[in-house]
Design an enzyme around this catalytic site. Structure first.
Site, PDB file in Angstrom:
ATOM      1  N   ASN A 129       0.881  -1.169   0.000  1.00 49.35           N
ATOM      2  CA  ASN A 129       0.000   0.000   0.000  1.00 49.35           C
ATOM      3  C   ASN A 129       0.916   1.215   0.000  1.00 49.35           C
ATOM      4  OD1 ASN A 129      -1.834   1.996   0.448  1.00 49.35           O
ATOM      5  ND2 ASN A 129      -2.738   1.097   2.288  1.00 49.35           N
ATOM      6  N   LYS A 170       3.718   0.836   2.848  1.00 49.12           N
ATOM      7  CA  LYS A 170       3.319  -0.132   3.865  1.00 49.12           C
ATOM      8  C   LYS A 170       3.304  -1.480   3.174  1.00 49.12           C
ATOM      9  CE  LYS A 170      -0.599  -0.320   7.021  1.00 49.12           C
ATOM     10  NZ  LYS A 170      -1.930   0.201   7.221  1.00 49.12           N
ATOM     11  N   ARG A 183      -2.544  -2.187  -3.442  1.00 50.04           N
ATOM     12  CA  ARG A 183      -3.783  -1.434  -3.221  1.00 50.04           C
ATOM     13  C   ARG A 183      -3.774  -0.224  -4.150  1.00 50.04           C
ATOM     14  NH1 ARG A 183      -5.331   2.964   1.120  1.00 50.04           N
ATOM     15  NH2 ARG A 183      -7.528   3.080   0.613  1.00 50.04           N
ATOM     16  N   HIS A 213     -13.164   2.400  -0.142  1.00 48.93           N
ATOM     17  CA  HIS A 213     -13.088   1.379   0.930  1.00 48.93           C
ATOM     18  C   HIS A 213     -13.692   0.060   0.462  1.00 48.93           C
ATOM     19  CE1 HIS A 213     -13.260   4.720   4.232  1.00 48.93           C
ATOM     20  NE2 HIS A 213     -12.007   4.369   4.002  1.00 48.93           N
ATOM     21  N   HIS A 230     -17.766   1.283   7.649  1.00 51.32           N
ATOM     22  CA  HIS A 230     -16.318   1.349   7.896  1.00 51.32           C
ATOM     23  C   HIS A 230     -16.002   2.704   8.516  1.00 51.32           C
ATOM     24  CE1 HIS A 230     -11.988   0.534   6.800  1.00 51.32           C
ATOM     25  NE2 HIS A 230     -11.981   1.824   7.077  1.00 51.32           N
ATOM     26  N   GLY A 267     -13.004   4.592  10.161  1.00 49.71           N
ATOM     27  CA  GLY A 267     -11.596   4.734  10.537  1.00 49.71           C
ATOM     28  C   GLY A 267     -11.276   6.208  10.476  1.00 49.71           C
ATOM     29  N   ASN A 268     -10.067   6.562  10.014  1.00 51.56           N
ATOM     30  CA  ASN A 268      -9.812   7.980   9.766  1.00 51.56           C
ATOM     31  C   ASN A 268     -10.700   8.470   8.638  1.00 51.56           C
ATOM     32  OD1 ASN A 268      -8.040   9.109  11.613  1.00 51.56           O
ATOM     33  ND2 ASN A 268      -6.382   7.844  10.753  1.00 51.56           N
ATOM     34  N   ARG A 297     -12.213  15.087   7.395  1.00 52.41           N
ATOM     35  CA  ARG A 297     -13.014  15.461   6.219  1.00 52.41           C
ATOM     36  C   ARG A 297     -14.440  15.798   6.652  1.00 52.41           C
ATOM     37  NH1 ARG A 297     -11.648  10.114   2.936  1.00 52.41           N
ATOM     38  NH2 ARG A 297      -9.677   9.905   4.025  1.00 52.41           N
ATOM     39  N   ARG A 350     -10.345   8.318  20.019  1.00 55.23           N
ATOM     40  CA  ARG A 350      -9.975   8.003  21.416  1.00 55.23           C
ATOM     41  C   ARG A 350      -9.793   9.280  22.224  1.00 55.23           C
ATOM     42  NH1 ARG A 350      -5.629   3.786  19.475  1.00 55.23           N
ATOM     43  NH2 ARG A 350      -5.625   5.443  17.943  1.00 55.23           N
ATOM     44  N   GLY A 366     -11.175   1.184  12.674  1.00 59.21           N
ATOM     45  CA  GLY A 366     -10.663   1.493  14.017  1.00 59.21           C
ATOM     46  C   GLY A 366     -11.742   1.958  14.981  1.00 59.21           C
ATOM     47  N   ILE A 367     -12.646   2.837  14.532  1.00 60.23           N
ATOM     48  CA  ILE A 367     -13.721   3.332  15.410  1.00 60.23           C
ATOM     49  C   ILE A 367     -14.842   2.293  15.486  1.00 60.23           C
ATOM     50  CG2 ILE A 367     -15.451   5.144  15.718  1.00 60.23           C
ATOM     51  CD1 ILE A 367     -13.564   7.045  14.169  1.00 60.23           C
ATOM     52  N   ASN A 419     -13.836  -0.581  17.721  1.00 54.54           N
ATOM     53  CA  ASN A 419     -13.367  -0.337  19.096  1.00 54.54           C
ATOM     54  C   ASN A 419     -14.182   0.646  19.913  1.00 54.54           C
ATOM     55  OD1 ASN A 419     -10.868  -1.942  19.009  1.00 54.54           O
ATOM     56  ND2 ASN A 419     -10.327  -0.512  17.377  1.00 54.54           N
ATOM     57  N   GLU A 461      -8.065  -5.494   5.199  1.00 52.36           N
ATOM     58  CA  GLU A 461      -7.928  -5.152   3.778  1.00 52.36           C
ATOM     59  C   GLU A 461      -6.719  -5.841   3.152  1.00 52.36           C
ATOM     60  OE1 GLU A 461      -8.545  -0.988   5.147  1.00 52.36           O
ATOM     61  OE2 GLU A 461      -9.295  -0.709   3.113  1.00 52.36           O
TER      62      GLU A 461
END
Ligand code: AMP
Length: 405
Positions: free
Chosen positions: A16, A23, A90, A179, A207, A209-210, A240, A284, A330-331, A334, A385
């Site tokens: 990615n 990554k 990706r 996504h 989904h 996340g950020n 965003r 968080r 992530g959100i 969690n 992913e």
């Protein structure tokens, strides 16, 4: 670069690539486990670093002024007796051209380049990853897995903007959705949890996340997404804004004199949870601050959850039935608080959560978090992913009779 080892374990490398980061994850072909992963950051800068993680242990290597090429070269030097059989990349935007993953040849490479006008920040960076992997392993197959491909089943009524039609014909201005790899992965996992074949399973996958998006999945296929021409449309995200009035750019320009580019930067990078709270884009931090009495952190979370609930209701228009709401990212995975606040806006639909299952993120109940009387099941399904990209790549590679080095 050729690796010939007597006791080699075959693996697949998922990449990615961002403009200043790379990554990667190395998957074993047998067992789908991650054998090595890494993240190179601040590439082409004096403080470039490469973090490699193996068996849960991480080491950080300084690679001053290291390029994407250097980072990948240093990473593959760590492969030891792992022998790559191909790469999965990706790719953010596949336009209308790519309805599924594709083995990369010159034509596919050029087509990804052509889609760059639709994702100028992402596709050129993704192409760097393909280039360096090809330079290092010219004989290995490379597969492109697109964030947009899963949403290519959207019907015209869902993907068209109500603007003059020729903009769609001439400039491909339409809603694409993003996504897709995550929504596809969790929709398959959720069907498994529900004990139904994916082609008979209808879901709303969420989904968070950020970046955040939700997707209506009808009988296994995406029929609507909250994201549009760009990943800026739809839900409130970390930085965003998501949906705003189409007259907002003009209004802000008239009032402040800011040029268009600056307004776009504000809507992409200084809005969302960060803009509303004035504190952070990180859920968080906001949850902790809200508990400690920070009023705008609380307000940002409220707007985030309310807008999400509204979008979930909107996505139902694309479905005839609904087997489950599926939270991921992530959100989504969690934050029991975000899930609870969102579902609290769906009372009219008879959706409710089990407090205990929600608090432990469904972990003690195979992902189920809905209460016994909820009319719609709710699940938490961790996304993966990279694994989905590895599966897609492997599927295409094994379908192709390619010479192995
Ligand atoms: P992702 O882009 O999927 O890595 O998700 C990043 C987002 O997940 C950030 O807003 C994090 O604050 C959020 N996140 C991660 N862990 C938690 C947690 N335990 N509680 C609330 N939010 C979390």
């Amino acid at each position: 670069m050729e690796i010939n080892l007597p006791n080699a374990v075959e693996c697949l490398i998922v990449i990615n690539c961002g403009s200043s980061s790379l990554k990667f994850a190395v998957f074993s072909l047998a067992g789908e486990t991650v054998l090595l992963k890494g993240l190179a950051e601040r590439l082409d800068r004096p403080d470039a670093v490469l973090t490699l993680t193996r068996d849960g242990r991480s080491e950080v290597l300084a690679i001053p002024w290291g390029s994407h090429h250097t980072a990948l070269q240093k990473s593959v030097a760590e492969l030891g007796d792992l022998k790559p059989c191909g790469f999965g990349h990706r790719i953010v935007h596949g336009g209308e051209r790519f309805t599924r993953s594709a083995l990369i040849d010159e034509r596919v490479f050029s087509a990804i380049e052509e889609c760059s006008s639709l994702a100028p920040l992402h596709n050129p960076a993704n192409l760097i990853g393909i280039r360096v992997a090809r330079e290092l392993f010219p004989d290995l197959p490379q597969v492109a897995v697109f964030d947009t491909a899963f949403h290519q089943t959207l019907p015209a009524k869902a993907f068209l903007y109500a603007i003059p039609f020729h903009y769609y014909e001439d400039l491909q201005i339409r809603r694409y959705g993003f996504h897709g790899t995550s929504h596809h992965y969790v929709s398959l996992e959720a069907a498994g949890i529900l004990g139904k074949p994916p082609q008979h399973t209808s879901l709303i996958t969420i989904h968070l996340g950020n970046g955040c998006s939700a997707c209506a999945v009808k009988n296994g296929a995406s029929v609507d997404s909250t994201m549009g021409l760009t990943p800026g449309e739809g839900l409130v995200m970390g930085t965003r804004s998501g949906d705003v009035d189409p007259a907002l750019h003009q209004f802000l320009h008239d009032q402040t004199g800011m040029p268009l580019g600056e307004i776009t930067t504000i809507l992409n990078s200084r809005s969302g949870l960060l803009g509303l709270s004035g504190l952070s884009n990180d859920m968080r931090t906001l949850s902790d601050a809200a508990r400690a009495g920070h009023p705008r952190a609380k307000l940002a979370i409220e707007v985030f959850c309310y807008r999400l609930a509204k979008s979930i209701c909107g996505l139902m228009a694309g479905l005839d039935s609904l087997d489950a709401l599926v939270f991921t990212g992530g959100i989504g995975e969690n934050s029991s608080e975000v899930r609870a606040l969102t579902v609290a806006h769906l009372k009219i639909l008879g959706v409710s959560l089990d407090c205990e299952d929600n608090a432990n993120h469904g972990k003690s109940n195979h992902g189920w978090i809905s209460g016994p009387n909820s009319r719609i099941p709710c699940l938490v399904v961790p996304t993966n992913e990279e694994l989905m990209i590895a599966r897609e790549a492997l599927c295409l590679i094994s379908l192709t009779d390619l010479p192995r080095p």
